[in-house]
Design a protein around this motif. Sequence first.
Motif, PDB file in Angstrom:
ATOM      1  N   ALA A 150       0.956  -1.423   0.002  1.00  0.00           N
ATOM      2  CA  ALA A 150       0.339   0.430  -0.198  1.00  0.00           C
ATOM      3  C   ALA A 150       1.426   1.276   0.546  1.00  0.00           C
ATOM      4  CB  ALA A 150      -1.380  -0.280   1.459  1.00  0.00           C
ATOM      5  N   ALA A 151       1.927   1.101   0.179  1.00  0.00           N
ATOM      6  CA  ALA A 151       3.071   2.277   0.866  1.00  0.00           C
ATOM      7  C   ALA A 151       3.599   2.799  -0.325  1.00  0.00           C
ATOM      8  CB  ALA A 151       4.455   2.060   1.604  1.00  0.00           C
ATOM      9  N   ASP A 152       3.791   1.572  -1.265  1.00  0.00           N
ATOM     10  CA  ASP A 152       4.365   1.264  -2.609  1.00  0.00           C
ATOM     11  C   ASP A 152       3.650   1.994  -3.176  1.00  0.00           C
ATOM     12  OD1 ASP A 152       6.515   0.387  -4.742  1.00  0.00           O
ATOM     13  OD2 ASP A 152       4.382  -0.271  -5.429  1.00  0.00           O
ATOM     14  N   LEU A 153       1.867   1.830  -3.523  1.00  0.00           N
ATOM     15  CA  LEU A 153       0.958   2.846  -4.284  1.00  0.00           C
ATOM     16  C   LEU A 153       0.827   3.630  -4.102  1.00  0.00           C
ATOM     17  CD1 LEU A 153      -0.923   2.341  -6.671  1.00  0.00           C
ATOM     18  CD2 LEU A 153      -2.686   0.595  -4.989  1.00  0.00           C
ATOM     19  N   SER A 154       1.065   4.054  -2.717  1.00  0.00           N
ATOM     20  CA  SER A 154       0.708   5.243  -2.913  1.00  0.00           C
ATOM     21  C   SER A 154       2.467   6.417  -3.237  1.00  0.00           C
ATOM     22  CB  SER A 154       0.975   5.930  -0.864  1.00  0.00           C
ATOM     23  OG  SER A 154       0.135   5.117  -0.198  1.00  0.00           O
ATOM     24  N   ARG A 155       3.133   5.733  -2.659  1.00  0.00           N
ATOM     25  CA  ARG A 155       4.403   6.404  -3.462  1.00  0.00           C
ATOM     26  C   ARG A 155       4.621   6.439  -4.523  1.00  0.00           C
ATOM     27  NH1 ARG A 155       8.941   4.398  -6.096  1.00  0.00           N
ATOM     28  NH2 ARG A 155       8.063   2.040  -5.953  1.00  0.00           N
ATOM     29  N   ARG A 156       4.247   5.513  -5.588  1.00  0.00           N
ATOM     30  CA  ARG A 156       4.281   5.952  -7.143  1.00  0.00           C
ATOM     31  C   ARG A 156       2.556   6.884  -7.491  1.00  0.00           C
ATOM     32  NH1 ARG A 156       5.934   1.593  -9.530  1.00  0.00           N
ATOM     33  NH2 ARG A 156       6.799   0.264  -7.865  1.00  0.00           N
ATOM     34  N   LEU A 157       1.661   6.914  -6.326  1.00  0.00           N
ATOM     35  CA  LEU A 157       0.224   8.159  -6.940  1.00  0.00           C
ATOM     36  C   LEU A 157       1.001   9.204  -6.310  1.00  0.00           C
ATOM     37  CD1 LEU A 157      -2.591   6.133  -5.643  1.00  0.00           C
ATOM     38  CD2 LEU A 157      -1.979   6.878  -8.129  1.00  0.00           C
ATOM     39  N   GLY A 158       2.305   9.115  -6.016  1.00  0.00           N
ATOM     40  CA  GLY A 158       3.351  10.676  -5.822  1.00  0.00           C
ATOM     41  C   GLY A 158       2.225  11.680  -4.879  1.00  0.00           C
ATOM     42  N   TRP A 159       1.819  10.147  -3.327  1.00  0.00           N
ATOM     43  CA  TRP A 159       2.079  11.033  -2.191  1.00  0.00           C
ATOM     44  C   TRP A 159       2.598  10.982  -0.929  1.00  0.00           C
ATOM     45  CZ3 TRP A 159      -4.074   8.150  -1.527  1.00  0.00           C
ATOM     46  CH2 TRP A 159      -4.930   8.688  -2.793  1.00  0.00           C
ATOM     47  N   ILE A 160       3.423  10.040  -1.303  1.00  0.00           N
ATOM     48  CA  ILE A 160       4.538  10.495  -0.088  1.00  0.00           C
ATOM     49  C   ILE A 160       5.477   9.474  -0.740  1.00  0.00           C
ATOM     50  CG2 ILE A 160       3.123   8.723   1.784  1.00  0.00           C
ATOM     51  CD1 ILE A 160       4.369   6.235   1.142  1.00  0.00           C
ATOM     52  N   SER A 161       6.990  10.533   0.072  1.00  0.00           N
ATOM     53  CA  SER A 161       8.081  10.361  -0.416  1.00  0.00           C
ATOM     54  C   SER A 161       8.625   8.969  -0.388  1.00  0.00           C
ATOM     55  CB  SER A 161       8.922  11.459  -0.260  1.00  0.00           C
ATOM     56  OG  SER A 161       9.310  10.482   1.027  1.00  0.00           O
ATOM     57  N   SER A 162       9.846   8.881  -1.725  1.00  0.00           N
ATOM     58  CA  SER A 162      10.519   7.655  -1.679  1.00  0.00           C
ATOM     59  C   SER A 162      11.264   6.869  -0.469  1.00  0.00           C
ATOM     60  CB  SER A 162      11.546   7.612  -2.522  1.00  0.00           C
ATOM     61  OG  SER A 162      11.423   7.570  -3.867  1.00  0.00           O
ATOM     62  N   ASP A 163      11.851   8.071   0.466  1.00  0.00           N
ATOM     63  CA  ASP A 163      12.152   8.248   2.045  1.00  0.00           C
ATOM     64  C   ASP A 163      10.884   7.968   2.744  1.00  0.00           C
ATOM     65  OD1 ASP A 163      14.723   9.380   0.959  1.00  0.00           O
ATOM     66  OD2 ASP A 163      14.444  11.314   1.974  1.00  0.00           O
ATOM     67  N   ASP A 164       9.798   8.245   2.814  1.00  0.00           N
ATOM     68  CA  ASP A 164       8.315   7.675   3.349  1.00  0.00           C
ATOM     69  C   ASP A 164       8.680   6.458   3.051  1.00  0.00           C
ATOM     70  OD1 ASP A 164       8.332  10.600   4.622  1.00  0.00           O
ATOM     71  OD2 ASP A 164       6.737  10.756   3.333  1.00  0.00           O
ATOM     72  N   TYR A 165       8.312   5.957   2.153  1.00  0.00           N
ATOM     73  CA  TYR A 165       7.850   4.414   1.993  1.00  0.00           C
ATOM     74  C   TYR A 165       9.577   3.520   2.529  1.00  0.00           C
ATOM     75  CZ  TYR A 165       8.538   0.042  -1.032  1.00  0.00           C
ATOM     76  OH  TYR A 165       8.357  -1.498  -0.782  1.00  0.00           O
ATOM     77  N   GLU A 166      10.782   4.076   2.202  1.00  0.00           N
ATOM     78  CA  GLU A 166      11.857   3.694   2.747  1.00  0.00           C
ATOM     79  C   GLU A 166      11.895   3.421   4.176  1.00  0.00           C
ATOM     80  OE1 GLU A 166      14.166   1.975   1.347  1.00  0.00           O
ATOM     81  OE2 GLU A 166      13.115   2.153  -0.338  1.00  0.00           O
ATOM     82  N   ARG A 167      11.192   4.422   4.927  1.00  0.00           N
ATOM     83  CA  ARG A 167      10.792   4.408   6.332  1.00  0.00           C
ATOM     84  C   ARG A 167      10.354   3.429   6.594  1.00  0.00           C
ATOM     85  NH1 ARG A 167       9.035  10.075   9.739  1.00  0.00           N
ATOM     86  NH2 ARG A 167       8.950   8.107  11.701  1.00  0.00           N
ATOM     87  N   VAL A 168       8.875   2.535   6.447  1.00  0.00           N
ATOM     88  CA  VAL A 168       7.922   2.080   6.588  1.00  0.00           C
ATOM     89  C   VAL A 168       8.238   0.742   6.643  1.00  0.00           C
ATOM     90  CG1 VAL A 168       5.810   1.534   4.802  1.00  0.00           C
ATOM     91  CG2 VAL A 168       6.204   3.769   5.457  1.00  0.00           C
ATOM     92  N   VAL A 169       9.324   0.740   4.801  1.00  0.00           N
ATOM     93  CA  VAL A 169      10.432  -0.988   5.201  1.00  0.00           C
ATOM     94  C   VAL A 169      11.173  -0.608   6.229  1.00  0.00           C
ATOM     95  CG1 VAL A 169      11.792  -1.569   3.229  1.00  0.00           C
ATOM     96  CG2 VAL A 169       9.764  -0.624   2.084  1.00  0.00           C
ATOM     97  N   ASN A 170      11.755  -0.078   6.894  1.00  0.00           N
ATOM     98  CA  ASN A 170      12.545  -0.482   7.467  1.00  0.00           C
ATOM     99  C   ASN A 170      12.211  -0.460   8.963  1.00  0.00           C
ATOM    100  OD1 ASN A 170      14.809  -0.303   6.159  1.00  0.00           O
ATOM    101  ND2 ASN A 170      14.881   2.486   6.602  1.00  0.00           N
ATOM    102  N   ILE A 171      10.992  -0.301   9.650  1.00  0.00           N
ATOM    103  CA  ILE A 171      10.552  -0.610  11.208  1.00  0.00           C
ATOM    104  C   ILE A 171      10.078  -1.668  11.025  1.00  0.00           C
ATOM    105  CG2 ILE A 171       8.280   0.791  10.508  1.00  0.00           C
ATOM    106  CD1 ILE A 171       8.200   1.733  13.028  1.00  0.00           C
TER     107      ILE A 171
END
Lengths: 358, 358
Positions: free
Chosen positions: B272-293
Amino acid sequence: MQTLNVELGDRSYPIFVGSDLFRTEYLHPYIKGNQVLIVSNETVAPLYLQQLKAALPSLQVDEVILPDGEQFKTLEELSAVYDHLLQCRHNRTTTLIALGGGVVGDMTGFAAACYQRGVNFIQIPTTLLSQVDSSVGGKTGVNHPLGKNMIGAFHQPQSVLASVDVLSTLPDRELSAGLAEVIKYGLVYDAVFLDWLETNMAGLIGRDSALLSRAIYRSCELKAEVVAQDEKESGVRALLNLGHTFGHAIESCQGYGNWLHGEAVAAGTVMAADLSRRLGWISSDDYERVVNIFKLANLPVAAPAGMTADEFMSLMAVDKKVIDGQLRLILLRSLGEAVVTDQFDPQALQQTLNHFTS
Amino acid sequence: MQTLNVELGDRSYPIFVGSDLFRTEYLHPYIKGNQVLIVSNETVAPLYLQQLKAALPSLQVDEVILPDGEQFKTLEELSAVYDHLLQCRHNRTTTLIALGGGVVGDMTGFAAACYQRGVNFIQIPTTLLSQVDSSVGGKTGVNHPLGKNMIGAFHQPQSVLASVDVLSTLPDRELSAGLAEVIKYGLVYDAVFLDWLETNMAGLIGRDSALLSRAIYRSCELKAEVVAQDEKESGVRALLNLGHTFGHAIESCQGYGNWLHGEAVAAGTVMAADLSRRLGWISSDDYERVVNIFKLANLPVAAPAGMTADEFMSLMAVDKKVIDGQLRLILLRSLGEAVVTDQFDPQALQQTLNHFTS
C-alpha cells in the motif's frame, strides 16, 4: 393491499398484506445495491421463483434452493447460502430475499445477519405461519440437535410481502398450523379477535381471501405492537411464546419436521391452558373453548402418543426461558391475557404432564 | 494497571492493561449469571487455564479447547462451542470467556453473538496482535474457504483483560506479527507514536514490559477512539484496514495459517505504501521508513514467492471493501495519515502488483 409499519426507529420496516404483491414497485425501493440472492426451497421455487425474478429487472439475481423441511434448518445448510454468496461475489450492499416458509425466512435472515457482519434482506413468507409469526420481529436462526433456534440473531428485514395469493398452494395441514399462531394472538392479547376467529374459523379453513387477509393483518398488527415495545424479548414479547415451551419439547422429542411447528404449538397451548386451569386462573369452560377452537382448525389437542412426562421435563429444561435453572412458563390469566411466570406449583405442572402423557 | 474505556453508549466496556490481571476482582463484576464457558486452544490452555479457573470461584465453569490455528476458524469448529454450551445447559445469562489469540477471540465473540441470539463475553487476549487489534471493537466471526472473516457479527465484550504477563510465552514470530498492527496505528493516525516506535523497536522486540504496556495502551486507545466514532465501519474505522486488502489476498492464497495475519499485514502495508509512493502521495524516503520499521520488527516486506499479480487481483475482488464492483483501498497520504479511496490509477496498482510478484 394494506400496509402495516413495524416501528423500530432506524430499523422500522413495512409489511404489505394483500394480493398481487410480486411487483417491482414493492421490491426495488428496498434493494440498495445491484445484487440480490433469492433463497427458496425445492417446494416453493417451482411455484413462485420465476414470478419473483420477473419483478427484479436490471439486477444481478442469483438463487439458492434449499431442501424443504425443519430438519434442514442447520448450520450445515446455512453454509450453502454463504457458498453461493461468495461464489457469486456478493458484496456488503447485496440484498437477500427469503421466498418460503419459516425455515427459509429464519435461515435467510440469519445468513443476512452474519454475511460480512450484516447485509439487508426482504421476507416473502409463503406459508400462513411465517406470514403471521416468523416474518415479523427480526428473530432469525437455525436449530441445534439439542435445541430449537439455539443459534441465531436479531436482524430486521427491509420489508415483508405477505401475499394471500401464495396461500392457494399451501397444503391443508400447513394452513391449520398457521392458524395455531393466529389463535395464539387472540388468546394472549385480544379476546375480541378470539371471538371473531371462533365465528369465522370455517371460512378461514375454507381459504376465504378476505377473511385470511384480515386474520393476517390483525395478527401482524398485534405482533408488530409487541415487537415495537420489546425488540429483544426482555419482557412482554415473551408472551408470544404461549404454548412454545411445551411445543418445542414435542418437536424436539419427535424429531424436527415430523410435527409441524404450529401443530406442536396447538398441543402445547392446550397443555398451558390445562396448567392455567389447575392453578385456578381460568375456568373449565375457558379450557374447553381453547380445546375447541384448535379442533375447529383441525389441530392436535394432545401430546404425541408415547411421549413421557420425564421427556417433557428434560427437554423443557433447555428452553431459552430457563434463567439460572428456574423454568418460566407462559400461562393464561384469562382468555385474551397471558403472563410469563416462574410462580407456579411444580405439582400442578407434574399433573399436567401426567395428564397428557402415558 | 491502566484502564481504558471504550465509549459505545450502553455497549461501553473497559480494557484493563497491565500485570497480574487474572483476579476475581477484574472478572466477577462482568459476569451476570452463574455460568461461564471458557473457550481456549490447545496451546494456551495448558499455560493459563488453571490460573483463570482459580479466579472464578462459586460459578459453573465449563471449558472447550479448540485446535490452534487460523485454519480452524471455521463454522465447523464453531459448532463445537455450541455443542458444549447446550450439553452443559448454558442459558441466556451465561458468559463466554475467550482465552487465546485472535482466532479464539473472534470465534468466542461470534459464538456469544449467536448463542440464543446473543449472550455476554469477556476477552482475555493472549497474543500481542489480539490485544491491540481484534479484542477492541466488537468484530467477531469465522473464515470461509473463499474469504477471510466473511461470516460474523458486531458484538461488544463486557470487558477485556490485556495482560503483558502472558506475552512472556509468546513465540518471537507472533510478537513480531503483533508489532505489525502496532506500527499500523502509527502509520494511519499518529506520526508521534510512529517516531516513538522507531526509537524503541529494539526494546519492544526484547519484550521490555513497560514498553510493551505503553505500546498496547496507546494502540488500544487509538483503536477505541476510532471504534467509538464508527462502530459499524461505515467510515473512519475502515482506515484500520491499511495493508489488509493486500494482506488478506496473501493469507487467502497461501492458505490460512501459513503466513501469520500480522506478517501478511506487514507485507500488505508495504505494498500500500508502494502504491501511495507511485501516486506521488508519499516520498521515496517515507516509503523507505515504512520498509525499515517493519524490518526492525523482523517482519516480511515482500509478497510470498511465486504469488502472481493476477492472483492478487482475483482475491482482492472479493474483499469486503469492494462496493458494486469498485475496489477501494486504504492508502497513505503521509506517514501518520491514511485515506480510503477508489480514486487511484489502476495502472499504478498494476505496477505495484507487478513490482511485488513474479
